[in-house]
Design an enzyme around this catalytic site. Structure first.
Site, PDB file in Angstrom:
ATOM      1  N   CYS A  75     -18.403 -13.689 -10.874  1.00 39.39           N
ATOM      2  CA  CYS A  75     -19.558 -14.383 -10.312  1.00 39.39           C
ATOM      3  C   CYS A  75     -19.047 -15.554  -9.478  1.00 39.39           C
ATOM      4  O   CYS A  75     -18.285 -16.388  -9.963  1.00 39.39           O
ATOM      5  CB  CYS A  75     -20.483 -14.890 -11.414  1.00 39.39           C
ATOM      6  SG  CYS A  75     -21.760 -16.000 -10.761  1.00 39.39           S
ATOM      7  N   ASN A  95      10.708   1.241   3.218  1.00 39.66           N
ATOM      8  CA  ASN A  95       9.384   1.510   3.758  1.00 39.66           C
ATOM      9  C   ASN A  95       9.503   2.661   4.741  1.00 39.66           C
ATOM     10  O   ASN A  95      10.529   2.822   5.396  1.00 39.66           O
ATOM     11  CB  ASN A  95       8.827   0.247   4.457  1.00 39.66           C
ATOM     12  CG  ASN A  95       7.334   0.351   4.715  1.00 39.66           C
ATOM     13  OD1 ASN A  95       6.565   0.686   3.812  1.00 39.66           O
ATOM     14  ND2 ASN A  95       6.913   0.077   5.928  1.00 39.66           N
ATOM     15  N   HIS A 138      -3.362 -10.042  -4.160  1.00 38.00           N
ATOM     16  CA  HIS A 138      -4.681  -9.791  -3.556  1.00 38.00           C
ATOM     17  C   HIS A 138      -5.736  -9.462  -4.606  1.00 38.00           C
ATOM     18  O   HIS A 138      -6.757  -8.859  -4.290  1.00 38.00           O
ATOM     19  CB  HIS A 138      -4.577  -8.686  -2.499  1.00 38.00           C
ATOM     20  CG  HIS A 138      -3.745  -9.080  -1.315  1.00 38.00           C
ATOM     21  ND1 HIS A 138      -3.133  -8.180  -0.482  1.00 38.00           N
ATOM     22  CD2 HIS A 138      -3.408 -10.307  -0.837  1.00 38.00           C
ATOM     23  CE1 HIS A 138      -2.456  -8.827   0.466  1.00 38.00           C
ATOM     24  NE2 HIS A 138      -2.606 -10.118   0.266  1.00 38.00           N
ATOM     25  N   ASP A 168      -4.791  -2.039  -7.471  1.00 34.56           N
ATOM     26  CA  ASP A 168      -5.143  -0.850  -8.244  1.00 34.56           C
ATOM     27  C   ASP A 168      -4.636  -0.829  -9.684  1.00 34.56           C
ATOM     28  O   ASP A 168      -4.983   0.064 -10.447  1.00 34.56           O
ATOM     29  CB  ASP A 168      -4.645   0.406  -7.517  1.00 34.56           C
ATOM     30  CG  ASP A 168      -3.167   0.293  -7.107  1.00 34.56           C
ATOM     31  OD1 ASP A 168      -2.345  -0.163  -7.937  1.00 34.56           O
ATOM     32  OD2 ASP A 168      -2.842   0.667  -5.974  1.00 34.56           O
ATOM     33  N   ALA A 218       0.806  -1.229   0.000  1.00 30.23           N
ATOM     34  CA  ALA A 218       0.000   0.000   0.000  1.00 30.23           C
ATOM     35  C   ALA A 218       0.838   1.278   0.000  1.00 30.23           C
ATOM     36  O   ALA A 218       0.427   2.288  -0.572  1.00 30.23           O
ATOM     37  CB  ALA A 218      -0.931  -0.006   1.207  1.00 30.23           C
ATOM     38  N   CYS A 277     -25.297 -11.861 -11.127  1.00 30.57           N
ATOM     39  CA  CYS A 277     -24.760 -12.358 -12.395  1.00 30.57           C
ATOM     40  C   CYS A 277     -25.868 -12.429 -13.446  1.00 30.57           C
ATOM     41  O   CYS A 277     -26.942 -12.988 -13.202  1.00 30.57           O
ATOM     42  CB  CYS A 277     -24.146 -13.738 -12.185  1.00 30.57           C
ATOM     43  SG  CYS A 277     -23.555 -14.498 -13.706  1.00 30.57           S
ATOM     44  N   SER A 298       5.805  -1.745   1.723  1.00 30.30           N
ATOM     45  CA  SER A 298       4.942  -2.708   2.410  1.00 30.30           C
ATOM     46  C   SER A 298       5.387  -2.810   3.848  1.00 30.30           C
ATOM     47  O   SER A 298       6.593  -2.852   4.126  1.00 30.30           O
ATOM     48  CB  SER A 298       5.000  -4.087   1.765  1.00 30.30           C
ATOM     49  OG  SER A 298       4.303  -5.029   2.575  1.00 30.30           O
ATOM     50  N   SER A 299       4.432  -2.855   4.780  1.00 30.38           N
ATOM     51  CA  SER A 299       4.802  -2.996   6.186  1.00 30.38           C
ATOM     52  C   SER A 299       4.969  -4.462   6.557  1.00 30.38           C
ATOM     53  O   SER A 299       5.271  -4.789   7.701  1.00 30.38           O
ATOM     54  CB  SER A 299       3.774  -2.294   7.071  1.00 30.38           C
ATOM     55  OG  SER A 299       2.483  -2.571   6.602  1.00 30.38           O
TER      56      SER A 299
HETATM   57 ZN   LIG Z   1     -22.890 -16.522 -12.775  1.00 32.46          ZN
END
Ligand SMILES: [Zn+2]
Length: 255
Positions: free
Chosen positions: A130, A221, A122, A105, A23, A155, A196-197
């Site tokens: 879906c 950092n 992540h 991002d 982050a 969906c 990053s921490s």
């Molecule tokens: Zn679906």
């Protein structure tokens, strides 16, 4: 010799450089750090946003989409900063093996690192998935449905629950990306942490995998991290300031 000099020499001496970002690199592009005190989760109840609650309750899903609707334009319009561009420059210089990122991002790709060299541990905000049939929708498509008044989009194919292709608290890590990140960490000879921490697992395990397999470890950092004592070099500074200085040195020494 100062630390910037030493880091640039280490990069030049290394054959497989992995950059690991968190982050801290994106806050300089105006993207809030969700996990830090004062981060945006503080403004709502973080327990409402676990994966389990999201699955269990329509009210949680409504809050989730309300929040997503608010956040998406900020992320969509965010621009890479000097830290991101310095990493992309390393790639152009042939001195970057890949980026492993905790960020969702897409700013590394925007700054010019090829899609296939960015491992998103992540997930990404760019897609909506879906959870029933696996269909993928571009975020802008679901965003315009939210804007036209839908509270909890479903969906269009199977009616299943939709969710951003990001990993929420309590949600299992993506298998393919985790495996890729572990492999790249194990075979690199320099692992450079930027912003990053190193407190969120299993992401924070990657520098240890690298170190255990003989790589050098450099951490940049603003604040101390729990892994600082394993590192060969630690710099407490903003990545947007330090990375460009390092990459300038790398360039100068290459010529
Ligand atoms: Zn679906």
């Amino acid at each position: 010799m100062n630390k910037i000099d030493t880091v640039s020499d280490t990069i030049l001496q290394s054959k497989r450089v992995v950059v690991f970002t968190g982050a801290g690199i994106s806050t300089e592009s105006g993207i809030p750090d969700f996990r830090s005190p004062g981060g945006i989760w503080d403004k709502s109840d973080p327990n409402e946003l676990t994966y389990q609650k999201f699955l269990a309750s329509e009210v949680s899903r409504e809050k989730y989409w309300e929040f997503s609707k608010l956040m998406w334009p900020k992320i969509r319009d965010a621009k890479p900063n000097l830290g991101h561009y310095a990493i992309a420059e390393l790639y152009r210089l042939g001195k970057l093996n890949c980026v492993i990122t905790q960020n969702v991002d897409g700013l590394h790709q925007k700054s010019g690192v090829p899609e296939e060299e960015v491992i998103e541990l992540h997930g990404t905000v760019k897609w909506i998935i879906c959870l029933e049939c696996g269909a993928r929708y571009p975020r802008r498509q679901i965003h315009s449905r939210l804007e036209s008044g839908e509270k909890v989009p479903r969906c269009g194919i199977c009616g299943g629950i939709l969710k951003s292709a990001t990993i929420s608290f309590g949600q299992p890590m993506p298998e393919r990306e985790t495996r890729q990140a572990e492999t790249r960490s194990a075979v690199c000879d320099l692992f450079l942490v930027a912003g990053s921490s190193l407190v969120v697992y299993p992401a924070a395990r990657m520098p240890l995998i690298a170190k255990d397999n003989g790589a050098k470890l450099i951490i940049i950092n603003l604040m101390p991290t729990p892994h600082d004592h394993y590192a060969d070099i630690v710099i407490y500074e903003k990545t947007g300031k330090t990375l460009p200085q390092i990459v300038e040195q790398v360039k100068a020494k290459l010529n």
